[in-house]
Design a protein around this motif. Sequence first.
Motif, PDB file in Angstrom:
ATOM      1  N   HIS A   1      -2.584  -3.973  -7.674  1.00 15.37           N
ATOM      2  CA  HIS A   1      -2.842  -2.581  -8.036  1.00 15.37           C
ATOM      3  C   HIS A   1      -1.617  -1.693  -7.807  1.00 15.37           C
ATOM      4  N   ARG A   2      -0.707  -2.097  -6.943  1.00 14.07           N
ATOM      5  CA  ARG A   2       0.573  -1.391  -6.848  1.00 14.07           C
ATOM      6  C   ARG A   2       1.324  -1.490  -8.165  1.00 14.07           C
TER       7      ARG A   2
ATOM      8  N   HIS B   1     -10.718   3.239  -6.482  1.00 10.98           N
ATOM      9  CA  HIS B   1     -11.133   1.840  -6.362  1.00 10.98           C
ATOM     10  C   HIS B   1     -10.502   1.164  -5.150  1.00 10.98           C
ATOM     11  N   VAL B   2      -9.176   1.228  -5.047  1.00  6.90           N
ATOM     12  CA  VAL B   2      -8.510   0.513  -3.951  1.00  6.90           C
ATOM     13  C   VAL B   2      -8.860   1.146  -2.604  1.00  6.90           C
TER      14      VAL B   2
ATOM     15  N   GLU C   1      -4.735  -7.975  -3.478  1.00  2.00           N
ATOM     16  CA  GLU C   1      -5.457  -6.883  -4.142  1.00  2.00           C
ATOM     17  C   GLU C   1      -4.558  -5.665  -4.258  1.00  2.00           C
ATOM     18  N   THR C   2      -3.907  -5.339  -3.163  1.00  2.00           N
ATOM     19  CA  THR C   2      -3.084  -4.127  -3.119  1.00  2.00           C
ATOM     20  C   THR C   2      -1.807  -4.308  -3.927  1.00  2.00           C
TER      21      THR C   2
ATOM     22  N   HIS D   1      -5.816   2.952   3.822  1.00  2.00           N
ATOM     23  CA  HIS D   1      -4.870   1.829   3.879  1.00  2.00           C
ATOM     24  C   HIS D   1      -4.393   1.616   5.312  1.00  2.00           C
TER      25      HIS D   1
ATOM     26  N   VAL E   1     -12.219  -0.193  -1.606  1.00  2.00           N
ATOM     27  CA  VAL E   1     -12.149  -1.588  -1.154  1.00  2.00           C
ATOM     28  C   VAL E   1     -11.549  -1.660   0.244  1.00  2.00           C
ATOM     29  N   HIS E   2     -10.484  -0.916   0.491  1.00  2.00           N
ATOM     30  CA  HIS E   2      -9.869  -0.930   1.825  1.00  2.00           C
ATOM     31  C   HIS E   2     -10.874  -0.501   2.890  1.00  2.00           C
TER      32      HIS E   2
ATOM     33  N   GLY F   1       0.805  -1.205   0.000  1.00  2.00           N
ATOM     34  CA  GLY F   1       0.000   0.000   0.000  1.00  2.00           C
ATOM     35  C   GLY F   1       0.842   1.260   0.000  1.00  2.00           C
TER      36      GLY F   1
ATOM     37  N   GLN G   1      -6.526  -8.889   0.698  1.00  2.00           N
ATOM     38  CA  GLN G   1      -6.155  -7.486   0.605  1.00  2.00           C
ATOM     39  C   GLN G   1      -4.672  -7.292   0.322  1.00  2.00           C
TER      40      GLN G   1
END
Length: 245
Positions: free
Chosen positions: A126-127, A44-45, A122-123, A85, A48-49, A14, A119
């Motif tokens: 997207h990172r 988006h992220v 997911e993170t 985050h 979700v977080h 994150g 998570q």
Amino acid sequence: MDIAELIDALDREGRLLADAAQQAGPDAQVPTCPDWRVRDLLAHVGMVHRWVTRILTEGLTEMVRPQPGQEPEDTDLTPWFRDGHGALVKALNEADPEGRYFTILPTSHSPLAFWARRQAHETAIHRVDAESALGKDLSPVAPAFAADGLGELLTGFHATERSKVRTETPRTLRLRATDAEVVWTVRLSDAPPRAEAGDAGDADCELSGSAEELYLTLWNRLPMARLRATGDTSLAELWRERSGF
């Protein structure tokens, strides 16, 4: 990987995501998600977080939908992401390991372990998107973490009816990491793929590369050409075309 390791990974990924997004700027295009700019990625992220934080802190056991559209203007977007985050990392660290929480997929792990794993990956994925927008070299993914994420992808998302990786004629795809003791045999048919760990019989196609290359390629963040393909390479193309979520 255990829960603490996954939370550490989430924390690291994150921070890297936020740093890359801040450098790229909210209007930068995201090559790995062509319809997005960095502001869309952060929105988006961040959403979700906050959604998962709510599930954990309120002890929710039934489905509650994420709430889009809560992100601030561009100038406050990265700090907003960092706050969400940080709150998620805190919630995971403080949640009851034996607690009952809603999960989005069936799981053999505890709900807390499920969310720490989901998570973290997911993170991480997207990172990669944020760093792609920045145009810099990608931060490395440790083999153990990449292997864990590959397992989650195959036995989680692609074990559900949502997976479109299907063939009329049954075929077998093998995935082999060259830097870790990780092999998956994926049986394809007109039903969702069935993945089993290990070298289980003959395969029509084998894809091999580092655990990181397999992880990011099968999540469609690296080109399929990064992997070595032997046998019927049309199965590699099938994955590329139909595996998106």
